[in-house]
Design an enzyme around this catalytic site. Sequence first.
Site, mmCIF file in Angstrom:
data_model
loop_
_atom_site.group_PDB
_atom_site.id
_atom_site.type_symbol
_atom_site.label_atom_id
_atom_site.label_comp_id
_atom_site.label_asym_id
_atom_site.label_seq_id
_atom_site.Cartn_x
_atom_site.Cartn_y
_atom_site.Cartn_z
ATOM 1 N N ASP A 25 0.858 -1.195 0.000
ATOM 2 C CA ASP A 25 0.000 0.000 0.000
ATOM 3 C C ASP A 25 0.891 1.241 0.000
ATOM 4 O O ASP A 25 1.639 1.464 0.947
ATOM 5 C CB ASP A 25 -0.864 -0.071 1.273
ATOM 6 C CG ASP A 25 -1.627 1.213 1.556
ATOM 7 O OD1 ASP A 25 -1.835 2.003 0.616
ATOM 8 O OD2 ASP A 25 -2.021 1.401 2.727
ATOM 9 N N ASP A 29 -3.894 4.013 2.864
ATOM 10 C CA ASP A 29 -5.346 3.842 3.074
ATOM 11 C C ASP A 29 -5.691 2.414 3.491
ATOM 12 O O ASP A 29 -6.862 2.059 3.611
ATOM 13 C CB ASP A 29 -6.142 4.259 1.821
ATOM 14 C CG ASP A 29 -5.863 3.348 0.629
ATOM 15 O OD1 ASP A 29 -4.996 2.439 0.735
ATOM 16 O OD2 ASP A 29 -6.497 3.545 -0.426
ATOM 17 N N ASP A 33 -1.974 -1.121 -3.724
ATOM 18 C CA ASP A 33 -2.219 -0.364 -4.956
ATOM 19 C C ASP A 33 -1.075 -0.564 -5.944
ATOM 20 O O ASP A 33 -0.069 -1.208 -5.627
ATOM 21 C CB ASP A 33 -2.439 1.122 -4.632
ATOM 22 C CG ASP A 33 -1.391 1.672 -3.677
ATOM 23 O OD1 ASP A 33 -0.208 1.317 -3.858
ATOM 24 O OD2 ASP A 33 -1.748 2.420 -2.745
ATOM 25 N N ASP A 206 -10.184 -15.010 -16.383
ATOM 26 C CA ASP A 206 -11.027 -15.424 -15.268
ATOM 27 C C ASP A 206 -12.203 -16.265 -15.764
ATOM 28 O O ASP A 206 -12.845 -15.908 -16.763
ATOM 29 C CB ASP A 206 -11.551 -14.146 -14.580
ATOM 30 C CG ASP A 206 -12.264 -14.425 -13.276
ATOM 31 O OD1 ASP A 206 -11.632 -14.953 -12.356
ATOM 32 O OD2 ASP A 206 -13.474 -14.106 -13.174
ATOM 33 N N GLU A 280 -8.106 -19.622 -16.439
ATOM 34 C CA GLU A 280 -8.576 -20.118 -15.144
ATOM 35 C C GLU A 280 -9.849 -20.892 -15.443
ATOM 36 O O GLU A 280 -10.912 -20.318 -15.649
ATOM 37 C CB GLU A 280 -8.873 -18.982 -14.169
ATOM 38 C CG GLU A 280 -9.163 -19.523 -12.770
ATOM 39 C CD GLU A 280 -10.467 -19.061 -12.154
ATOM 40 O OE1 GLU A 280 -10.659 -19.282 -10.959
ATOM 41 O OE2 GLU A 280 -11.321 -18.483 -12.869
HETATM 42 O O1 TEU Z 1 -12.872 -17.701 -9.645
HETATM 43 C C1 TEU Z 1 -13.700 -18.563 -10.368
HETATM 44 C C2 TEU Z 1 -14.163 -19.703 -9.632
HETATM 45 O O2 TEU Z 1 -14.771 -20.562 -10.212
HETATM 46 C C3 TEU Z 1 -13.865 -19.724 -8.191
HETATM 47 O O3 TEU Z 1 -14.883 -19.048 -7.579
HETATM 48 C C4 TEU Z 1 -13.725 -21.094 -7.696
HETATM 49 O O4 TEU Z 1 -14.771 -21.910 -8.098
HETATM 50 C C5 TEU Z 1 -13.711 -21.111 -6.215
HETATM 51 O O5 TEU Z 1 -13.114 -19.968 -5.691
HETATM 52 C C6 TEU Z 1 -12.951 -22.342 -5.783
HETATM 53 O O6 TEU Z 1 -12.697 -22.267 -4.449
HETATM 54 C C7 TEU Z 1 -12.571 -16.495 -10.239
HETATM 55 C C8 TEU Z 1 -11.690 -15.674 -9.328
HETATM 56 O O7 TEU Z 1 -10.468 -16.336 -9.143
HETATM 57 C C9 TEU Z 1 -12.422 -15.403 -8.068
HETATM 58 O O8 TEU Z 1 -11.631 -14.696 -7.152
HETATM 59 C C10 TEU Z 1 -13.659 -14.619 -8.400
HETATM 60 O O9 TEU Z 1 -14.419 -14.434 -7.229
HETATM 61 C C11 TEU Z 1 -14.512 -15.333 -9.435
HETATM 62 O O10 TEU Z 1 -13.742 -15.760 -10.546
HETATM 63 C C12 TEU Z 1 -15.563 -14.416 -10.009
HETATM 64 O O11 TEU Z 1 -14.994 -13.505 -10.878
#
Ligand code: TEU
Length: 532
Positions: A25, A29, A33, A206, A280
């Site tokens: 940070d 705050d 960041d 994501d 992911e």
């Molecule tokens: O995560 C996608 C997701 O499928 C996760 O939620 C997963 O199933 C779970 O955490 C397993 O423990 C991604 C991001 O990494 C997460 O931080 C977000 O909350 C989510 O997408 C929504 O964008």
Amino acid sequence: MSFNDPIEWWRHAVTYQVYVRSFADSDGDGIGDLPGITARLPYLRDLGVDALWITPFYTSPQHDHGYDVADYCDVDPLFGDLAAADALLERAHELGLKVIVDLVPNHTSDQHEWFRAALEAAPGSPERERYLFRAGRGVDGELPPNNWNSVFGGPAWTRVPDGECYLHLFDSTQPDLNWRNPEVGEMFEDVLTFWLDRGVDGFRVDVAHGLFKVESLRDQVRDEDEERRVSGASSTTGGSMVERTLRDDPMWDQPEVHDVYRRWHEILDKYDGDRMLVAEAWTQTPESMARFVRPDEMSQSFNFSWLLADWSAEEFAEVITGTFAALDPVGATPTWVLSNHDVVRHTTRYGGGAQGLARAKAATLTMLALPGSSYLYQGEELGLEQVEVEPEFRQDPAWFRTGAPGRDGCRVPVPWSGDAAPFGFGPGTGQPWIPQPAEWAGLHVEAQTADPESTLEFYRSALAVRRTFALTAGDDVELLDLGPDVLAFRRGPVTVVLNCGTTPVGLPDGEVLMASGPVDGTLPADTAVWLG
Ligand code: TEU
């Protein structure tokens, strides 16, 4: 077990995940960041990683800490501005570090201009067609359009005042986009171009398996419905064919999603410097993971199988053989990961305390010897454990939706120095957004630096030794049989032995290149070694 493509940087990179609000940070705050990250880049260079992945820092109301994006082409004032992003990229590149940013294409924030326009527009309007609005079921449409649940708990549908419902596979503030509408794909191609032009080296995509839903939005057939189980899928694991029963997932992993990544691949190819995409994708099998990394799609996909495995030599061996068996046919390089911002830290998963830490270091050392690319999560190099966060500080939407503790315990701000919180996380005495445990006074970066027994120096040494063979040891992994509780393999000149049992085991001949704990002649329980 091999892959023979030309060596792009990401094929053998160790990438460090920065959870932006909890890394450093700069302005006091209590929230990390971009300038904070920039100031700490020399730390990452000295740690010995090749790249960093930064979680979303775009304009966002922060209902899911940035995974709810209101403007994909700007920086949230909490984290800085576009000039701060440019400065970070420039400094990282000066230091020889690559930068991967997060891209969130499955859903926007409910504060995104598209969703605000959709709410103001009428059912059936083009504005609503960018999302998944449907009439509810029941006499007055009071029931959700289907039986899908949100990943964060509760129904995946929220009703708006005119009676229609919109789909959100995550929080109700994260409406899912309609990827069958070409406008959506066009928008994200512009977003990719925007950040590629600014110099990012790659994107972590994501929920990469989520963009398309089955077109009919039919009900999910659940185990408890006892109607039908989708079965018969099989896969080669540990050399034997095992039957798997798969979930019925009409909301995930639909075939149409792959066309999107083929288009993105073409966009990235127009740029210099081996720009990359990492998926992911919480897919159900290694084979479905492999589909994301066919030669004309993404560069990598997170391989969550080790992260989901128990502390077991047999399971780890299955993870390794299963991963190579799935990736070999598509010629992709593997990735390995033990912790991230969504899961319980691996020190704690392996039991916590001294044993949890010993096992975590042993697993990490084993992972780092494998061919391919590894991902580290901030704080694991300090041996941090999952923190029990008091309810008043919890911010995970899953906590608000279900009352389950959620993921905040692995997101506590990193301790850097000093005797008391904020432990150098930010200037002055301003406290971070989640309190840090007092015992982190002995665990912070300053306390561990130059202590040869520390976890931090272990990571630094392991990464330095890894560099001596990562590029030359080849990509073939030969499993060795040293007993049921031992995972052992040879990769080129390096032999790796991990003792998951409770008693010491004899070691093959070789010079100890690196060990996760004390080794003298035999390998103690919960310890791994690299022999050369
Ligand atoms: O995560 C996608 C997701 O499928 C996760 O939620 C997963 O199933 C779970 O955490 C397993 O423990 C991604 C991001 O990494 C997460 O931080 C977000 O909350 C989510 O997408 C929504 O964008």
